[in-house]
Design an enzyme around this catalytic site. Structure first.
Site, PDB file in Angstrom:
ATOM      1  N   GLY A  72      29.183   6.153  51.790  1.00 13.44           N
ATOM      2  CA  GLY A  72      27.758   6.332  52.075  1.00 13.44           C
ATOM      3  C   GLY A  72      26.968   5.033  52.108  1.00 13.44           C
ATOM      4  O   GLY A  72      25.749   5.021  51.910  1.00 13.44           O
ATOM      5  N   HIS A  93      32.513  -4.778  50.359  1.00  9.15           N
ATOM      6  CA  HIS A  93      33.492  -3.751  49.968  1.00  9.15           C
ATOM      7  C   HIS A  93      34.420  -4.283  48.881  1.00  9.15           C
ATOM      8  O   HIS A  93      35.385  -3.618  48.500  1.00  9.15           O
ATOM      9  CB  HIS A  93      34.341  -3.318  51.169  1.00  9.15           C
ATOM     10  N   TYR A 144      26.987   9.989  45.949  1.00  8.46           N
ATOM     11  CA  TYR A 144      26.590  10.532  47.257  1.00  8.46           C
ATOM     12  C   TYR A 144      26.127  11.980  47.102  1.00  8.46           C
ATOM     13  O   TYR A 144      25.118  12.388  47.679  1.00  8.46           O
ATOM     14  CB  TYR A 144      27.791  10.444  48.211  1.00  8.46           C
ATOM     15  N   ARG A 183      28.514  10.621  61.149  1.00 10.31           N
ATOM     16  CA  ARG A 183      29.330  11.758  61.570  1.00 10.31           C
ATOM     17  C   ARG A 183      28.607  13.019  61.115  1.00 10.31           C
ATOM     18  O   ARG A 183      27.573  13.347  61.665  1.00 10.31           O
ATOM     19  CB  ARG A 183      30.750  11.622  60.986  1.00 10.31           C
ATOM     20  N   GLY A 220      27.885  13.785  57.542  1.00  6.35           N
ATOM     21  CA  GLY A 220      27.044  13.484  56.384  1.00  6.35           C
ATOM     22  C   GLY A 220      26.852  14.678  55.467  1.00  6.35           C
ATOM     23  O   GLY A 220      25.743  14.944  55.016  1.00  6.35           O
TER      24      GLY A 220
HETATM   25  P1  A3P Z   1      31.128  11.742  57.032  1.00  2.00           P
HETATM   26  O1  A3P Z   1      32.211  11.057  57.794  1.00  2.00           O
HETATM   27  O2  A3P Z   1      31.637  12.639  55.952  1.00  2.00           O
HETATM   28  O3  A3P Z   1      30.139  12.421  57.894  1.00  2.00           O
HETATM   29  P2  A3P Z   1      29.779   4.619  55.116  1.00  2.00           P
HETATM   30  O4  A3P Z   1      28.352   4.515  55.475  1.00  2.00           O
HETATM   31  O5  A3P Z   1      30.092   4.131  53.741  1.00  2.00           O
HETATM   32  O6  A3P Z   1      30.664   4.074  56.171  1.00  2.00           O
HETATM   33  O7  A3P Z   1      30.077   6.193  55.004  1.00  2.00           O
HETATM   34  C1  A3P Z   1      29.987   6.984  56.158  1.00  2.00           C
HETATM   35  C2  A3P Z   1      29.686   8.403  55.734  1.00  2.00           C
HETATM   36  O8  A3P Z   1      28.299   8.518  55.391  1.00  2.00           O
HETATM   37  C3  A3P Z   1      29.913   9.361  56.873  1.00  2.00           C
HETATM   38  O9  A3P Z   1      30.305  10.590  56.265  1.00  2.00           O
HETATM   39  C4  A3P Z   1      28.528   9.444  57.496  1.00  2.00           C
HETATM   40  O10 A3P Z   1      28.320  10.579  58.299  1.00  2.00           O
HETATM   41  C5  A3P Z   1      27.666   9.456  56.252  1.00  2.00           C
HETATM   42  N1  A3P Z   1      26.299   9.019  56.515  1.00  2.00           N
HETATM   43  C6  A3P Z   1      25.871   8.012  57.315  1.00  2.00           C
HETATM   44  N2  A3P Z   1      24.529   7.926  57.302  1.00  2.00           N
HETATM   45  C7  A3P Z   1      24.097   8.904  56.470  1.00  2.00           C
HETATM   46  C8  A3P Z   1      22.792   9.339  56.074  1.00  2.00           C
HETATM   47  N3  A3P Z   1      21.702   8.755  56.533  1.00  2.00           N
HETATM   48  N4  A3P Z   1      22.712  10.391  55.228  1.00  2.00           N
HETATM   49  C9  A3P Z   1      23.817  11.004  54.764  1.00  2.00           C
HETATM   50  N5  A3P Z   1      25.076  10.643  55.107  1.00  2.00           N
HETATM   51  C10 A3P Z   1      25.217   9.604  55.962  1.00  2.00           C
END
Ligand code: A3P
Length: 323
Positions: A69, A129, A217, A289, A291
């Site tokens: 997240g 990371h 998250y 994706r 979220g």
């Molecule tokens: P999913 O693949 O389960 O949808 P990171 O940002 O660490 O790369 O993590 C990506 C994950 O956070 C993805 O999860 C993405 O959809 C979700 N994500 C990105 N923006 C978000 C937001 N504004 N609110 C909630 N989840 C979000």
């Protein structure tokens, strides 16, 4: 690393050739360095950051395991810190959250990495990371603030599998879900083992609560406003009652929501490069994706879920970290 001198590059190549290797699922191999696994591209950035990054006490570092997240955390933190600036929310209309908050390790792939980080005005909002124990020494000495977001590994694994398929760096045959799952459980994934990575930050947050904050998250999804207030308090930028009445907190929560961000042109089109000179990139839309909490139910078998839950229980329960 592109941008570093030949001697440094030689030393890095020697080091990498001496490291334990495992089959990769991003590039051909993962390398084990300081108890965590990296692809070569990432590892070069890690070593560069450890050698060159100069932390400042006023820095704010968003430190996470991939796919927990970070994109959301970047948008929220950037908004909290810039909320007094006129039209801060319009920044996201032109920039992806990763362009607002740079990664320290991928600076290795910038043309002039030391001066581009050095010329950023304080307080710098940065991300990484890197595991807690591998952060550049100056981070620990500076006493800067660190925020980590953690997430149920079942959703992290599913999110990662979708994202990895969209990275341009892939030069190894795609791995099967089964193979990647086995390797993730064994700890061999980018910056894995997942459990050791989040435990490093969790323990640090218990030992140094003024310097390290861990946000879940799942909590952020459940009560975004409450967690954003907690984040703002930690960063020393609490919301006043006047700001709350004016709807500034609500506006931040709305602006940073996935439905709002994923429909912005800055996130719908274009490619994010992990450094100007880097060969690694991904479509910006890949960061958004579903979220949701619990999307793993659509992708993992009961046995797979139980296996991850068992590892999580064994490794994290006694430390008071549950999902
Ligand atoms: P999913 O693949 O389960 O949808 P990171 O940002 O660490 O790369 O993590 C990506 C994950 O956070 C993805 O999860 C993405 O959809 C979700 N994500 C990105 N923006 C978000 C937001 N504004 N609110 C909630 N989840 C979000």
């Amino acid at each position: 690393v592109e941008g570093s001198d030949e001697r440094t590059q030689h030393v890095q190549e020697e080091l990498m050739s001496s490291l334990p290797r495992a089959k990769g699922w991003i590039t051909d191999h993962f390398y084990e360095y300081q108890d965590f696994w990296y692809d070569m591209h990432f590892l070069r950035g890690v070593i560069w950051a450890q050698q060159h990054f100069e932390a400042r006490p006023s820095d704010i570092l968003l430190a996470t395991f991939p796919k927990t997240g970070l994109t959301w955390l970047k948008a929220l933190t950037y908004s909290i810190l810039n909320r007094e600036r006129d039209g801060f929310e319009h920044a996201f209309a032109v920039k992806n959250p990763h362009e607002c908050v740079p990664y320290i390790e991928f600076h290795a792939y910038e043309k002039d990495p030391v001066s581009s980080l050095g010329s950023m005005p304080s307080p710098r909002l940065l991300s990484t990371h890197l595991p807690y124990g591998s952060l550049p020494e100056t981070v620990h000495r500076s006493g800067c603030k660190i925020v980590c977001i953690v997430r149920d590994p079942k959703d992290v694994f599913v999110s990662m599998m979708s994202f990895v398929g969209r990275l341009t760096l892939m030069n190894s045959p795609p791995v099967s879900w089964y193979e990647a799952f086995e390797s993730f459980c064994e700890g061999v994934s980018l910056v894995g083992p997942f459990w050791d990575h989040i435990l490093g930050y969790w323990k640090a947050s218990l030992e140094h609560p003024k310097n390290v904050l861990v946000v879940k998250y799942e909590d952020l999804k459940r009560d975004t406003s409450e967690q954003v207030r907690r984040l703002a308090d930690f960063l020393g930028r609490p919301f006043s009652s006047e700001e709350i009445e004016k709807g500034i907190l609500c506006n931040i929560v709305y602006t940073c929501s996935i439905d709002n961000l994923k429909n912005m042109d800055a996130n719908k089109c274009g490619v994010f490069h992990f450094g100007a000179l880097s060969s690694a990139s991904v479509e910006k839309s890949a960061y958004f994706r579903r979220g949701e909490v619990g999307d793993w139910k659509n992708h993992l078998s009961v046995e797979m879920a139980e296996r991850l839950d068992e590892i999580t229980k064994r490794k994290l329960d006694s430390h008071g970290l549950t999902f």
